[in-house]
Each structure stands twice: as structure tokens, then as C-alpha cells.
Scaffold this motif. Structure first.
Motif, PDB file in Angstrom:
ATOM      1  N   THR A  71       0.609 -49.737 -53.794  1.00 41.12           N
ATOM      2  CA  THR A  71       2.028 -49.951 -54.077  1.00 41.12           C
ATOM      3  C   THR A  71       2.900 -49.402 -52.957  1.00 41.12           C
ATOM      4  O   THR A  71       2.490 -48.525 -52.199  1.00 41.12           O
ATOM      5  N   ASP A 100       5.843 -59.606 -45.183  1.00 32.24           N
ATOM      6  CA  ASP A 100       4.663 -59.974 -45.974  1.00 32.24           C
ATOM      7  C   ASP A 100       3.896 -58.695 -46.277  1.00 32.24           C
ATOM      8  O   ASP A 100       3.289 -58.097 -45.394  1.00 32.24           O
ATOM      9  N   LEU A 101       3.944 -58.286 -47.538  1.00 32.39           N
ATOM     10  CA  LEU A 101       3.348 -56.992 -47.893  1.00 32.39           C
ATOM     11  C   LEU A 101       1.827 -57.002 -47.829  1.00 32.39           C
ATOM     12  O   LEU A 101       1.223 -56.002 -47.468  1.00 32.39           O
ATOM     13  N   VAL A 102       1.200 -58.129 -48.177  1.00 33.21           N
ATOM     14  CA  VAL A 102      -0.268 -58.170 -48.165  1.00 33.21           C
ATOM     15  C   VAL A 102      -0.775 -57.971 -46.739  1.00 33.21           C
ATOM     16  O   VAL A 102      -1.763 -57.274 -46.505  1.00 33.21           O
ATOM     17  N   TYR A 106      -0.196 -53.854 -48.661  1.00 33.94           N
ATOM     18  CA  TYR A 106       0.345 -53.511 -49.972  1.00 33.94           C
ATOM     19  C   TYR A 106       0.278 -54.727 -50.884  1.00 33.94           C
ATOM     20  O   TYR A 106       0.315 -55.861 -50.426  1.00 33.94           O
ATOM     21  N   LYS A 108       1.903 -54.448 -54.375  1.00 32.13           N
ATOM     22  CA  LYS A 108       2.962 -54.401 -55.383  1.00 32.13           C
ATOM     23  C   LYS A 108       4.162 -53.613 -54.883  1.00 32.13           C
ATOM     24  O   LYS A 108       4.016 -52.592 -54.226  1.00 32.13           O
ATOM     25  N   VAL A 109       5.359 -54.106 -55.234  1.00 35.75           N
ATOM     26  CA  VAL A 109       6.597 -53.406 -54.900  1.00 35.75           C
ATOM     27  C   VAL A 109       7.104 -52.708 -56.149  1.00 35.75           C
ATOM     28  O   VAL A 109       7.223 -53.323 -57.208  1.00 35.75           O
ATOM     29  N   VAL A 122      11.030 -60.596 -49.312  1.00 32.76           N
ATOM     30  CA  VAL A 122       9.810 -59.832 -49.536  1.00 32.76           C
ATOM     31  C   VAL A 122       8.751 -60.730 -50.162  1.00 32.76           C
ATOM     32  O   VAL A 122       8.972 -61.311 -51.221  1.00 32.76           O
ATOM     33  N   LYS A 123       7.613 -60.842 -49.472  1.00 26.77           N
ATOM     34  CA  LYS A 123       6.482 -61.597 -50.021  1.00 26.77           C
ATOM     35  C   LYS A 123       5.495 -60.594 -50.584  1.00 26.77           C
ATOM     36  O   LYS A 123       5.034 -59.705 -49.871  1.00 26.77           O
ATOM     37  N   ALA A 124       5.167 -60.727 -51.858  1.00 30.02           N
ATOM     38  CA  ALA A 124       4.237 -59.784 -52.479  1.00 30.02           C
ATOM     39  C   ALA A 124       3.488 -60.458 -53.608  1.00 30.02           C
ATOM     40  O   ALA A 124       3.883 -61.513 -54.090  1.00 30.02           O
ATOM     41  N   ARG A 125       2.380 -59.826 -54.016  1.00 31.07           N
ATOM     42  CA  ARG A 125       1.619 -60.364 -55.146  1.00 31.07           C
ATOM     43  C   ARG A 125       2.255 -59.962 -56.463  1.00 31.07           C
ATOM     44  O   ARG A 125       2.290 -60.732 -57.412  1.00 31.07           O
ATOM     45  N   VAL A 127       5.586 -57.620 -58.342  1.00 34.09           N
ATOM     46  CA  VAL A 127       6.867 -56.933 -58.152  1.00 34.09           C
ATOM     47  C   VAL A 127       7.331 -56.412 -59.502  1.00 34.09           C
ATOM     48  O   VAL A 127       7.324 -57.153 -60.488  1.00 34.09           O
TER      49      VAL A 127
END
Length: 146
Positions: A71, A100-102, A106, A108-109, A122-125, A127
Motif C-alpha cells: 500500500t 502507474d502504481l503497479v 504498489y 493499493k492507495v 493514478v493507475k492502481a489495482r 483504491v
């Protein structure tokens, strides 16, 4: 060196400081952790409670991949934007950097902390709801990616 060793001082003293009665024998209590449930039980119970026994259920063939969900908090997202893009984005309100968090390791935000009033994509799996609210309030957007 030999001349500084303790034995030099003990030359001529029969038991070399180990006493005549008890005698200095090799491993009188057994080697290592021997006797933890027998003759050394007091030591184990006193200084290592819970050393013996089991707890919980066994999980055969546990694959760690399915639990991978590092996270990051909202207040740290801007640290993932490189300095050049950050400077441009902070000058011009129209520009929104894409993070891109992955790719940054990361999944999860989370919503702890404050975020600058500048748009960011924000690109994330995953949130959290608070994080999404804060990012949108700053004029940014959240893109869910697999």
C-alpha cells in the motif's frame, strides 16, 4: 597470543578455577538445546515461554502472490512523479502526471495525509474510498487497472 590467555595465569593451580568437587566435564547438561522438556525445563519455561508446541492451522502450498498488496498513502503519491514532471505540473494546472502504481511496486492507495490541489492521474489495482475522494477533490482521476 598465547601469553595473554587466561590459562597462563592458572599454571600450577590444579583445577584451573573449575573447582575440585564439581569437576569441569565436557557437556554435563547435554549439547545445545538438549533437555528443554526435561532437566532444563525451568530455564525454557522462564526465558522462552511458548517455545514448544504448535499454534494455528497449517496451510499447504501457500502461494504468496495472491496476498501481494503493498500500500501507499495519498500523501506519498507525488514522490513517485519524477522531479521534471512535478515542476511542470505544479506550474501548469492543465497538466496532470500519470502515476502507474503497479510499475512502482504498489497495489493499493490508502487515504492518509493531504494531497496538493493539483490534478494527478493514478493507475492502481485497488483504491480506498477516502483516497479516491481526496484524489478527485484535487482535480485528479483514479484509473483501476488489473
Amino acid at each position: 597470543p598465547t601469553r595473554t590467555s587466561h590459562t597462563r595465569k592458572l599454571r600450577g593451580h590444579v583445577s584451573a578455577g573449575h573447582g575440585r568437587i564439581g569437576k569441569h566435564r565436557k557437556h554435563p547438561g547435554g549439547r545445545g538445546l538438549a533437555g528443554g522438556q526435561h532437566h532444563n525445563r525451568i530455564h525454557f519455561d522462564k526465558y522462552h515461554p511458548g517455545y514448544f508446541g504448535k499454534v494455528g492451522m497449517r496451510y499447504f502450498h501457500k502461494t504468496k502472490n495472491q496476498y501481494w498488496r503493498p500500500t501507499i498513502n495519498v500523501d506519498k503519491i507525488w514522490t513517485l512523479v519524477d522531479a521534471e514532471s512535478r515542476a511542470k505540473a505544479l506550474e501548469n494546472k492543465e497538466l496532470a502526471p500519470v502515476v502507474d502504481l503497479v510499475k512502482n511496486g504498489y497495489a493499493k492507495v490508502l487515504g492518509n495525509g493531504r494531497i496538493p490541489k493539483r490534478p494527478i492521474i493514478v493507475k492502481a489495482r485497488y483504491v480506498s474510498s477516502i483516497a479516491e475522494k481526496k484524489i478527485k477533490a484535487s482535480g485528479g482521476a483514479v484509473v483501476l487497472s488489473a
